[in-house]
Design a protein around this motif. Structure first.
Motif, PDB file in Angstrom:
ATOM      1  N   VAL A  77       0.269  -1.974  -1.347  1.00 37.46           N
ATOM      2  CA  VAL A  77      -0.481  -0.728  -1.499  1.00 37.46           C
ATOM      3  C   VAL A  77       0.008   0.310  -0.497  1.00 37.46           C
ATOM      4  N   TRP A  78       0.167  -0.113   0.766  1.00 37.77           N
ATOM      5  CA  TRP A  78       0.611   0.826   1.798  1.00 37.77           C
ATOM      6  C   TRP A  78       2.020   1.331   1.501  1.00 37.77           C
ATOM      7  N   ALA A  79       2.905   0.435   1.079  1.00 37.31           N
ATOM      8  CA  ALA A  79       4.285   0.828   0.785  1.00 37.31           C
ATOM      9  C   ALA A  79       4.347   1.815  -0.380  1.00 37.31           C
ATOM     10  N   LEU A  80       3.511   1.617  -1.371  1.00 38.87           N
ATOM     11  CA  LEU A  80       3.540   2.498  -2.533  1.00 38.87           C
ATOM     12  C   LEU A  80       2.964   3.880  -2.256  1.00 38.87           C
ATOM     13  N   PHE A  81       1.929   3.952  -1.429  1.00 37.15           N
ATOM     14  CA  PHE A  81       1.192   5.204  -1.316  1.00 37.15           C
ATOM     15  C   PHE A  81       1.174   5.858   0.066  1.00 37.15           C
ATOM     16  N   ALA A  82       1.551   5.148   1.134  1.00 40.79           N
ATOM     17  CA  ALA A  82       1.343   5.729   2.456  1.00 40.79           C
ATOM     18  C   ALA A  82       2.435   5.462   3.476  1.00 40.79           C
ATOM     19  N   ALA A  83       3.455   4.720   3.153  1.00 43.31           N
ATOM     20  CA  ALA A  83       4.462   4.333   4.138  1.00 43.31           C
ATOM     21  C   ALA A  83       5.109   5.542   4.807  1.00 43.31           C
ATOM     22  N   GLY A  84       5.273   5.433   6.113  1.00 43.44           N
ATOM     23  CA  GLY A  84       5.925   6.495   6.872  1.00 43.44           C
ATOM     24  C   GLY A  84       5.165   7.805   6.835  1.00 43.44           C
ATOM     25  N   GLY A  85       3.846   7.722   6.858  1.00 43.74           N
ATOM     26  CA  GLY A  85       3.049   8.939   6.784  1.00 43.74           C
ATOM     27  C   GLY A  85       3.165   9.620   5.425  1.00 43.74           C
ATOM     28  N   GLY A  86       3.574   8.855   4.416  1.00 39.49           N
ATOM     29  CA  GLY A  86       3.754   9.388   3.076  1.00 39.49           C
ATOM     30  C   GLY A  86       5.179   9.794   2.771  1.00 39.49           C
ATOM     31  N   LYS A  87       6.014   9.883   3.797  1.00 34.82           N
ATOM     32  CA  LYS A  87       7.405  10.316   3.598  1.00 34.82           C
ATOM     33  C   LYS A  87       8.239   9.243   2.912  1.00 34.82           C
ATOM     34  N   ASN A  88       7.934   7.983   3.180  1.00 33.25           N
ATOM     35  CA  ASN A  88       8.717   6.878   2.620  1.00 33.25           C
ATOM     36  C   ASN A  88       8.008   6.177   1.469  1.00 33.25           C
ATOM     37  N   ALA A  89       6.857   6.687   1.059  1.00 31.69           N
ATOM     38  CA  ALA A  89       6.089   6.054  -0.009  1.00 31.69           C
ATOM     39  C   ALA A  89       6.673   6.388  -1.374  1.00 31.69           C
TER      40      ALA A  89
END
Length: 116
Positions: free
Chosen positions: A51-63
């Motif tokens: 979930v985090w990787a899809l929607f929020a990783a890297g403050g949203g920059k890497n999602a």
């Protein structure tokens, strides 16, 4: 002030790790068959990671599907709130409440200081 802002971002990272640790501890300490415990102990953190990787990783920059604004806030409430519930089940309800409260203060400061 830069040191304090950096410390707040470091706390965010530690809270993210706390989500994964809390989910794993919850799964591995279930009062269930050992196979269920292993699946839950590995699966619960894997779901949180996905979930985090899809929607929020890297403050949203890497999602893959970055969320911003109210949607990002809703995601964080559900993500950290879900972890707080699992921490409450794994240890004590007070531990879950403290975890969520620390996240809330961290999130308010990130919003105030316009941090990712």
């Amino acid at each position: 002030m830069a040191v304090i802002k950096g410390a707040n971002l470091a706390l965010m990272f530690l809270l993210e790790l706390g989500v994964l640790a809390g989910a794993a501890v919850w799964g591995f300490t279930l009062d269930a068959h050992p196979i269920v415990c292993v699946v839950a102990g590995i699966g619960a953190p894997a779901v949180f990671i996905a979930v985090w990787a899809l929607f929020a990783a890297g403050g949203g920059k890497n999602a893959r599907f970055p969320l911003t604004g109210a949607w990002r806030l809703l995601l964080e409430i559900v993500w950290f709130g879900g972890a707080a519930v699992l921490i409450g089940f794994a240890w004590t309800p007070g531990a879950g409440i403290v975890f969520f409260a620390v996240w809330a203060v961290n999130g308010a400061l990130r919003l105030l200081w316009e941090q990712a």
